[in-house]
Design an enzyme around this catalytic site. Sequence first.
Site, PDB file in Angstrom:
ATOM      1  NE  ARG A  46     -42.803  44.032 -51.099  1.00 32.11           N
ATOM      2  CZ  ARG A  46     -43.729  43.598 -50.212  1.00 32.11           C
ATOM      3  NH1 ARG A  46     -44.655  44.436 -49.749  1.00 32.11           N
ATOM      4  NH2 ARG A  46     -43.722  42.351 -49.781  1.00 32.11           N
ATOM      5  CB  SER A 118     -33.974  40.510 -51.538  1.00 38.80           C
ATOM      6  OG  SER A 118     -34.921  41.347 -52.121  1.00 38.80           O
ATOM      7  CE  LYS A 147     -40.404  39.156 -48.120  1.00 39.07           C
ATOM      8  NZ  LYS A 147     -41.125  38.686 -49.305  1.00 39.07           N
TER       9      LYS A 147
HETATM   10  N1  FQP Z   1     -38.722  44.432 -52.000  1.00 37.13           N
HETATM   11  C1  FQP Z   1     -37.522  44.527 -51.358  1.00 37.13           C
HETATM   12  N2  FQP Z   1     -36.824  45.694 -51.431  1.00 37.13           N
HETATM   13  C2  FQP Z   1     -35.631  45.776 -50.788  1.00 37.13           C
HETATM   14  C3  FQP Z   1     -34.843  47.070 -50.863  1.00 37.13           C
HETATM   15  F1  FQP Z   1     -33.539  46.796 -51.006  1.00 37.13           F
HETATM   16  F2  FQP Z   1     -35.251  47.789 -51.903  1.00 37.13           F
HETATM   17  F3  FQP Z   1     -35.018  47.747 -49.745  1.00 37.13           F
HETATM   18  N3  FQP Z   1     -35.093  44.754 -50.086  1.00 37.13           N
HETATM   19  C4  FQP Z   1     -35.781  43.581 -49.999  1.00 37.13           C
HETATM   20  C5  FQP Z   1     -37.008  43.443 -50.623  1.00 37.13           C
HETATM   21  C6  FQP Z   1     -37.755  42.114 -50.542  1.00 37.13           C
HETATM   22  O1  FQP Z   1     -37.738  41.555 -51.825  1.00 37.13           O
HETATM   23  P1  FQP Z   1     -38.298  40.066 -51.997  1.00 37.13           P
HETATM   24  O2  FQP Z   1     -37.561  39.158 -51.099  1.00 37.13           O
HETATM   25  O3  FQP Z   1     -38.341  39.743 -53.438  1.00 37.13           O
HETATM   26  O4  FQP Z   1     -39.776  40.158 -51.439  1.00 37.13           O
HETATM   27  P2  FQP Z   1     -40.945  41.103 -52.011  1.00 37.13           P
HETATM   28  O5  FQP Z   1     -40.948  40.955 -53.509  1.00 37.13           O
HETATM   29  O6  FQP Z   1     -42.186  40.528 -51.349  1.00 37.13           O
HETATM   30  O7  FQP Z   1     -40.651  42.501 -51.589  1.00 37.13           O
END
Ligand code: FQP
Length: 222
Positions: A46, A118, A147
């Site tokens: 990420r 998500s 975040k």
């Molecule tokens: N990256 C993530 N991974 C998970 C996981 F299930 F893998 F744990 N759950 C939630 C997120 C959050 O995803 P998102 O809402 O797009 O925000 P960002 O892109 O900033 O992470």
Amino acid sequence: MGGLDPAFVREKLKVYLIAGSKDTSSPLPVVLNEAIAGGITLFQFREKGPGAMEGQMKEALAMQLLKQCRNSGVPFIVNDDVDLALQIDADGIHVGQDDEDAAEVRKKAGKNKILGVSVHTVEEAYTAVEAGADYLGAGPIYKTGSKDDAKKESGPEWITEIRRNGIDIPVAAIGGINAGNGKEVIEAGADGLSVISAITMAPSPYQAAVELTSLFKDSKSR
Ligand SMILES: Nc1nc(C(F)(F)F)ncc1COP(=O)(O)OP(=O)(O)O
Ligand SMILES: [Mg+2]
């Protein structure tokens, strides 16, 4: 439905490290090596936030981390960047509600990639299952420092509510999770604990991964 066998996804989801180069003061490959040795079962690249890598640098780092994961049997998931995931033949992709539409991603990726979505409401959860998600990301469960645009923390009750609505696909809990609060999240019905700083900011990422892994040894996971 999703692409892969839910039992395989559930097994891999258990100790889910999420990280980018901004999440640690050490080189990410070093942290990943330690975390893999400590027993993580899944990794999400990420690369986000001010100063995050882009273009060739990001791709080169992704390739290096992918190799480390491939050598250790840990599936490699790319966050947000569907093109990068397909370009480097990652094992899967994670998208949120503000990223590319999950059904579109499933179409592009085919059935053999792990697709995570998500979700923050039961409605979003149903839609994600319909779109072919292999797992749901549910959170933030607790307050997170990783975040900056995170929603309000929900507590483990959000996991229980997903299960109460008959949504049985694998669920990874995320948001302020660590070895101290992980057990109650598993007991609320999560199949996996997703962490960033609990491992990347730990004095020993190895030890942090070991402690998270131990939560699954004696808990009644589903
Ligand atoms: N990256 C993530 N991974 C998970 C996981 F299930 F893998 F744990 N759950 C939630 C997120 C959050 O995803 P998102 O809402 O797009 O925000 P960002 O892109 O900033 O992470
Ligand atoms: Mg996203």
